[in-house]
Design an enzyme around this catalytic site. Sequence first.
Site: not given
Lengths: 176, 134
Positions: B37, B39, B63, B106
């Site tokens: 993603c 991140d 996110c 996450c």
Amino acid sequence: MIDPFQTLGVEARFDLDPDDLARRHRDLSRALHPDRYAGAPAAERRLSLSRAIEVNDAFRVLKDPIRRAEALLRRAGVPVGETAEPKPSPDLLMEMMERREELGDARRRKDLDAVRALAEAIRGREREVLASMGRQFAASDPDATKLAVVLPELGELRYLRRFLDEASAIEEELSS
Amino acid sequence: MAYSEKVIEHYENPRNVGTLDKNDEHVGTGLVGAPACGDVMRLQIKVSDAGVIEDAKFKTFGCGSAIASSSLATEWLKGKTIDEAEQIKNSMIAEELHLPPVKIHCSVLAEDAIKSAIADFRSKQAAKKALPGQ
């Protein structure tokens, strides 16, 4: 999973000619247009509609280098996604953290020129990574062990994309 | 996708955002990322001579769930010993924030960040002990 290359009738490769891709999408969309099936039996109408959706989805995937690379890897049986891919290198993480912080600082200063300069530098990087991925894809057989070498660059491409998305949101915010 | 109230709360009021001096011998820095993603998460701890985490800071580009996971992690870390901090598991973070299955990674990232900050702190301490004349 439907193969987007097959759907659009193009060769399964990373370096696709964007004009050819757009032309095939347009031709297929025309051929499948609901107006052409107005008088056709219901079953045929439904079929052409679902084919048209498939064609649009495939076009969206192939237009985007990240999704195109993922589609090529999946085709070759290389797993992609959160748990399957190698961890990003510490150097890349450090660099992206620094660049994102610089972008945040430029935003706070409302320095549109600085935001544009940062984005331009990252776009240059993106072009380099795309060219290198093109060479890697071209050099590897559709062989899972060989294609896996593009995964670190695919990861890098996603980081660059995130940066550019953020930069264009900030550009928009600062120019309005 | 709908975020839980707790995720939104941390996202809107993130705790302990910032930087500690990464060259300080009492500071451990963890820098981790999720390639799927894009991140990137930095988590830092400041450990007292008694082995207690007296401060924790984070900076996450990602996110809402990634921001909330690292924000919550810094909250939990403060006041804990290193050994206690090592007991923090991603499942505890995911449960506290009511993360949906697609966002579990996450919380995994936050656990990785804690572990990597602790490892960095420990390697600094080991390097200090290895110095001659100390």
